[in-house]
Design an enzyme around this catalytic site. Sequence first.
Site, PDB file in Angstrom:
ATOM      1  N   SER A   1       0.843  -1.192   0.000  1.00  0.00           N
ATOM      2  CA  SER A   1       0.000   0.000   0.000  1.00  0.00           C
ATOM      3  C   SER A   1       0.884   1.250   0.000  1.00  0.00           C
ATOM      4  O   SER A   1       1.657   1.453  -0.929  1.00  0.00           O
ATOM      5  CB  SER A   1      -0.955  -0.060   1.189  1.00  0.00           C
ATOM      6  OG  SER A   1      -2.013   0.843   1.045  1.00  0.00           O
TER       7      SER A   1
ATOM      8  N   GLU B   1      -8.602  -2.697  -2.330  1.00  0.00           N
ATOM      9  CA  GLU B   1      -7.796  -3.421  -3.321  1.00  0.00           C
ATOM     10  C   GLU B   1      -8.235  -3.080  -4.740  1.00  0.00           C
ATOM     11  O   GLU B   1      -7.405  -3.025  -5.661  1.00  0.00           O
ATOM     12  CB  GLU B   1      -7.871  -4.925  -3.081  1.00  0.00           C
ATOM     13  CG  GLU B   1      -6.773  -5.720  -3.792  1.00  0.00           C
ATOM     14  CD  GLU B   1      -5.379  -5.376  -3.285  1.00  0.00           C
ATOM     15  OE1 GLU B   1      -4.404  -5.723  -3.979  1.00  0.00           O
ATOM     16  OE2 GLU B   1      -5.253  -4.756  -2.199  1.00  0.00           O
TER      17      GLU B   1
ATOM     18  N   HIS C   1      -7.209  -6.318   0.286  1.00  0.00           N
ATOM     19  CA  HIS C   1      -6.197  -5.498   0.945  1.00  0.00           C
ATOM     20  C   HIS C   1      -5.949  -6.041   2.350  1.00  0.00           C
ATOM     21  O   HIS C   1      -6.480  -5.506   3.330  1.00  0.00           O
ATOM     22  CB  HIS C   1      -6.715  -4.056   0.992  1.00  0.00           C
ATOM     23  CG  HIS C   1      -5.682  -2.997   0.757  1.00  0.00           C
ATOM     24  ND1 HIS C   1      -5.035  -2.845  -0.438  1.00  0.00           N
ATOM     25  CD2 HIS C   1      -5.208  -2.003   1.556  1.00  0.00           C
ATOM     26  CE1 HIS C   1      -4.215  -1.803  -0.376  1.00  0.00           C
ATOM     27  NE2 HIS C   1      -4.296  -1.292   0.842  1.00  0.00           N
TER      28      HIS C   1
END
Length: 329
Positions: A170, A276, A308
């Site tokens: 991320s 995501e 994610h």
Amino acid sequence: MGVAVALLAPLAVALSDVAPRVAAAPNPAGFDFWVDSPEMGPIRSRVFRAKDGNTNRVVYALDGMRAPETHSGWENDTNIANALTDWNINVVMPIGGMSSFYTDWNAPSSFVGLPPTGSSSGSGALNVISEGPGKSYRYAWETFINQHLRWALNSRLGFNPNRNGVFGLSMGGSGALTLAAYHPDQFSFAGSYSGYLNISAPGMREGIRAGMIDAGGYNVDSMAPPWGPQWLRMDPFVFAPLLRDHNTRLWISAGSALPGPADGFNGNTINGMGLEALALVNTRAFQVRMMTLGANNVTYSFPATGIHSWTYWEAEVYRMLPDLSANIG
């Protein structure tokens, strides 16, 4: 533009891991390594030595948006340190840097010039008044990793300061590519998992703004003024030609935003799917950009399932390991 902001801002509520961190014990194989930063004071990293004792092969693992001051999510929520050291790679996990993007900020984080006035727990807009790292001083993470940490590892542990690897998830994925782009002597390999690699796309700055407020109460405008050289300098989509020209070996990954059977169906899964999806759009845009530049120094990994969350980022490290091992040291 307004529509894009409306769509992206809710997805950016937590631009890193979405599941609560567990209270895991530190990995006993690691040790604390303190280095002073002129701007930020003493900064702790966790170091894990390669199984064969070499000092030539080194990788930095960067955390996500909610990076705490205790331990990296990579140590807290995965077992990658053991996997990497078994491959005879030394691992360095810088601690802290919540919402920092691992870059040098324009100024300490503040809103309309007001200093932090108290503490806040949890997440949400109340974090803007809380104290925290990067609020009483200016974040200078790029300089710290490239200069102070790098050379302290070399002088005190004998670690090779050149041809290192760096990867992150991320926020840390974006930071890894930035470090590699501007410091090719230090980093010959960079990996991004679910990274935000097109931050100048419509709505992305405001999405990041919302995420940084939620993750510690930070102001994106303190990091870099809007659309100026400093902001564009940290956009992987913009600096992609540098990564091509340096022939930096890259591992670029994002999940499909589809959950696996083990994810269940709850708020964390739904949030992780949305985050995501946003990361996937950014990562695909970066892929197209690199392809138009004729870059052939990239491996892309787009698993059929993945949201994610740490489960999928840990799995990605195992997929990346042979490529990382072949391109550092």
